[in-house]
Design a protein around this motif. Structure first.
Motif, mmCIF file in Angstrom:
data_model
loop_
_atom_site.group_PDB
_atom_site.id
_atom_site.type_symbol
_atom_site.label_atom_id
_atom_site.label_comp_id
_atom_site.label_asym_id
_atom_site.label_seq_id
_atom_site.Cartn_x
_atom_site.Cartn_y
_atom_site.Cartn_z
ATOM 1 N N PRO A 1 0.770 -1.196 0.072
ATOM 2 C CA PRO A 1 0.163 -0.075 -0.192
ATOM 3 C C PRO A 1 0.955 1.410 -0.048
ATOM 4 O O PRO A 1 0.406 2.286 -0.677
ATOM 5 C CB PRO A 1 -0.760 -0.160 1.214
ATOM 6 C CG PRO A 1 -0.962 -1.566 1.606
ATOM 7 C CD PRO A 1 0.338 -2.212 1.009
ATOM 8 N N LYS A 2 2.071 1.332 0.690
ATOM 9 C CA LYS A 2 2.855 2.461 0.809
ATOM 10 C C LYS A 2 3.233 2.703 -0.624
ATOM 11 O O LYS A 2 3.632 3.978 -1.141
ATOM 12 C CB LYS A 2 3.837 2.276 1.758
ATOM 13 C CG LYS A 2 4.866 3.551 1.910
ATOM 14 C CD LYS A 2 5.699 3.313 3.065
ATOM 15 C CE LYS A 2 6.732 4.431 3.373
ATOM 16 N NZ LYS A 2 7.738 4.445 4.379
ATOM 17 N N LYS B 1 23.493 12.231 5.326
ATOM 18 C CA LYS B 1 23.433 11.017 5.408
ATOM 19 C C LYS B 1 22.160 10.360 4.673
ATOM 20 O O LYS B 1 21.291 10.946 4.585
ATOM 21 C CB LYS B 1 23.144 10.681 6.990
ATOM 22 C CG LYS B 1 23.114 9.116 7.178
ATOM 23 C CD LYS B 1 22.954 8.495 8.514
ATOM 24 C CE LYS B 1 22.395 9.423 9.650
ATOM 25 N NZ LYS B 1 22.323 8.994 10.816
ATOM 26 N N LEU B 2 22.811 9.278 3.864
ATOM 27 C CA LEU B 2 21.374 8.422 3.116
ATOM 28 C C LEU B 2 21.288 7.443 3.823
ATOM 29 O O LEU B 2 22.212 6.669 4.215
ATOM 30 C CB LEU B 2 22.172 8.366 1.831
ATOM 31 C CG LEU B 2 22.086 9.507 0.845
ATOM 32 C CD1 LEU B 2 22.748 9.248 -0.756
ATOM 33 C CD2 LEU B 2 21.000 10.447 0.528
ATOM 34 N N ILE B 3 19.835 6.739 3.839
ATOM 35 C CA ILE B 3 19.651 5.493 4.345
ATOM 36 C C ILE B 3 18.957 4.795 3.208
ATOM 37 O O ILE B 3 18.360 5.405 2.145
ATOM 38 C CB ILE B 3 18.758 5.653 5.687
ATOM 39 C CG1 ILE B 3 17.394 6.472 5.356
ATOM 40 C CG2 ILE B 3 19.543 6.177 6.576
ATOM 41 C CD1 ILE B 3 16.434 5.965 6.339
ATOM 42 N N LEU B 4 18.811 3.666 3.003
ATOM 43 C CA LEU B 4 17.975 2.891 2.472
ATOM 44 C C LEU B 4 17.538 1.456 3.030
ATOM 45 O O LEU B 4 17.970 0.868 3.965
ATOM 46 C CB LEU B 4 18.800 2.760 1.093
ATOM 47 C CG LEU B 4 19.765 1.742 1.170
ATOM 48 C CD1 LEU B 4 19.596 0.205 1.025
ATOM 49 C CD2 LEU B 4 21.018 2.044 -0.091
ATOM 50 N N TYR B 5 16.349 1.016 2.256
ATOM 51 C CA TYR B 5 15.914 -0.017 2.906
ATOM 52 C C TYR B 5 15.700 -0.988 1.614
ATOM 53 O O TYR B 5 15.409 -0.733 0.462
ATOM 54 C CB TYR B 5 14.351 -0.199 3.464
ATOM 55 C CG TYR B 5 14.430 0.761 4.544
ATOM 56 C CD1 TYR B 5 14.433 0.201 5.746
ATOM 57 C CD2 TYR B 5 14.051 2.037 4.300
ATOM 58 C CE1 TYR B 5 14.378 1.129 7.013
ATOM 59 C CE2 TYR B 5 13.842 2.813 5.636
ATOM 60 C CZ TYR B 5 14.091 2.435 6.819
ATOM 61 O OH TYR B 5 13.863 3.074 7.954
ATOM 62 N N SER B 6 16.241 -2.463 1.806
ATOM 63 C CA SER B 6 16.237 -3.358 0.657
ATOM 64 C C SER B 6 16.049 -4.722 1.257
ATOM 65 O O SER B 6 15.540 -4.919 2.413
ATOM 66 C CB SER B 6 17.763 -3.297 -0.035
ATOM 67 O OG SER B 6 17.499 -3.989 -1.397
ATOM 68 N N GLU C 1 14.508 -1.376 11.648
ATOM 69 C CA GLU C 1 13.380 -1.173 12.586
ATOM 70 C C GLU C 1 12.140 -1.895 11.515
ATOM 71 O O GLU C 1 12.179 -1.872 10.680
ATOM 72 C CB GLU C 1 12.963 0.100 12.913
ATOM 73 C CG GLU C 1 12.325 1.202 11.677
ATOM 74 C CD GLU C 1 13.706 1.948 10.813
ATOM 75 O OE1 GLU C 1 13.393 2.874 10.371
ATOM 76 O OE2 GLU C 1 14.676 1.298 10.595
ATOM 77 N N ALA C 2 11.098 -2.375 12.670
ATOM 78 C CA ALA C 2 9.990 -3.083 11.718
ATOM 79 C C ALA C 2 8.981 -2.045 11.346
ATOM 80 O O ALA C 2 9.047 -0.541 11.810
ATOM 81 C CB ALA C 2 9.194 -3.928 12.932
ATOM 82 N N GLY C 3 8.251 -2.365 10.451
ATOM 83 C CA GLY C 3 6.860 -1.644 9.908
ATOM 84 C C GLY C 3 7.069 -0.813 8.873
ATOM 85 O O GLY C 3 6.224 0.115 8.521
ATOM 86 N N ILE C 4 8.567 -0.838 8.138
ATOM 87 C CA ILE C 4 8.652 0.082 7.004
ATOM 88 C C ILE C 4 8.137 -0.325 5.660
ATOM 89 O O ILE C 4 7.222 0.124 5.186
ATOM 90 C CB ILE C 4 10.257 0.765 7.208
ATOM 91 C CG1 ILE C 4 10.860 1.074 8.438
ATOM 92 C CG2 ILE C 4 10.427 1.673 5.954
ATOM 93 C CD1 ILE C 4 10.142 2.447 8.822
ATOM 94 N N TYR C 5 8.691 -1.416 5.336
ATOM 95 C CA TYR C 5 8.164 -2.162 4.188
ATOM 96 C C TYR C 5 8.268 -3.886 4.621
ATOM 97 O O TYR C 5 9.217 -4.214 5.146
ATOM 98 C CB TYR C 5 9.121 -2.092 2.928
ATOM 99 C CG TYR C 5 9.396 -0.529 2.574
ATOM 100 C CD1 TYR C 5 8.288 -0.121 1.436
ATOM 101 C CD2 TYR C 5 10.578 0.089 2.739
ATOM 102 C CE1 TYR C 5 8.541 1.268 1.127
ATOM 103 C CE2 TYR C 5 10.501 1.496 2.572
ATOM 104 C CZ TYR C 5 9.820 1.891 1.444
ATOM 105 O OH TYR C 5 9.927 3.317 1.025
ATOM 106 N N GLU C 6 7.516 -4.327 4.272
ATOM 107 C CA GLU C 6 7.116 -5.929 4.331
ATOM 108 C C GLU C 6 8.579 -6.604 3.821
ATOM 109 O O GLU C 6 8.878 -7.513 4.563
ATOM 110 C CB GLU C 6 5.957 -6.498 3.871
ATOM 111 C CG GLU C 6 4.663 -6.160 4.674
ATOM 112 C CD GLU C 6 3.240 -6.621 3.929
ATOM 113 O OE1 GLU C 6 3.387 -7.872 3.321
ATOM 114 O OE2 GLU C 6 2.539 -5.956 3.966
ATOM 115 N N ARG C 7 8.868 -6.208 2.605
ATOM 116 C CA ARG C 7 9.943 -6.913 1.932
ATOM 117 C C ARG C 7 11.419 -6.512 2.549
ATOM 118 O O ARG C 7 12.124 -7.126 2.111
ATOM 119 C CB ARG C 7 9.757 -6.408 0.480
ATOM 120 C CG ARG C 7 10.220 -5.049 0.134
ATOM 121 C CD ARG C 7 10.140 -4.726 -1.407
ATOM 122 N NE ARG C 7 10.091 -3.256 -1.758
ATOM 123 C CZ ARG C 7 9.105 -2.675 -1.471
ATOM 124 N NH1 ARG C 7 7.908 -3.114 -1.346
ATOM 125 N NH2 ARG C 7 9.051 -1.192 -1.661
#
Length: 155
Positions: A34-35, A112-117, A139-145
């Motif tokens: 959804p996000k 600073k750059l962060i990323l989720y993968s 941390e939990a809850g950002i993206y399921e994947r």
């Protein structure tokens, strides 16, 4: 560096490209959350209007790549929604987009750059690591994947 690739900023005329390019990989490897749907369907209001930036890679007259910087705070941004069309992967477009984001960050006081993968995206993780991103606690809850979070200091 591929001199045939030009990095261009977001404009209303190319706003659909972020959705098209990201849906290609999201539907191939994961699912559209959804996000994702909210941000990709409304890039101007969800990214640009909130202080972020969207860039596109143009190659042979077509937009074939995209990357976004989502504002977290004044000096921290999330490297997000990075995608390169499968038809042109392997010619360095992802590298050029990353390097553009680093230069842009330096010139715009982004520290600073962060990323989720996801670790299953081995070529992406390899690219991020090669460019100095380090794994940090997720941390939990950002993206399921997302099963990995990384950051890079720009200064």
């Amino acid at each position: 560096m591929n001199s045939n690739v030009i990095i261009i900023p977001f404009s209303d005329t190319n706003s659909d490209a972020i959705k098209t390019l990201n849906l290609e990989w999201l539907t191939k490897y994961f699912k559209v959350e959804p996000k994702d749907e909210m941000v990709l369907s409304n890039p101007k209001s969800e990214i640009i209007d909130k202080g972020g930036f969207i860039f596109y890679a143009q190659y042979q007259g077509s937009i074939v790549g995209t990357v976004s910087l989502l504002k977290i705070d004044e000096v921290t941004f999330e490297l997000s929604k990075m995608a390169v069309s499968s038809s042109v992967q392997g010619i360095g477009i992802g590298k050029q987009m990353l390097e553009h984001c680093f230069e842009f960050s330096k010139h715009n006081n982004i520290n600073k750059l962060i990323l989720y993968s996801n670790r299953s995206l081995q070529s992406a993780i390899h690219l991020y690591t090669k460019y100095g991103f380090k794994e940090i606690p997720l941390e939990a809850g950002i993206y399921e994947r997302a099963d990995i979070k990384m950051e890079k200091s720009i200064l």
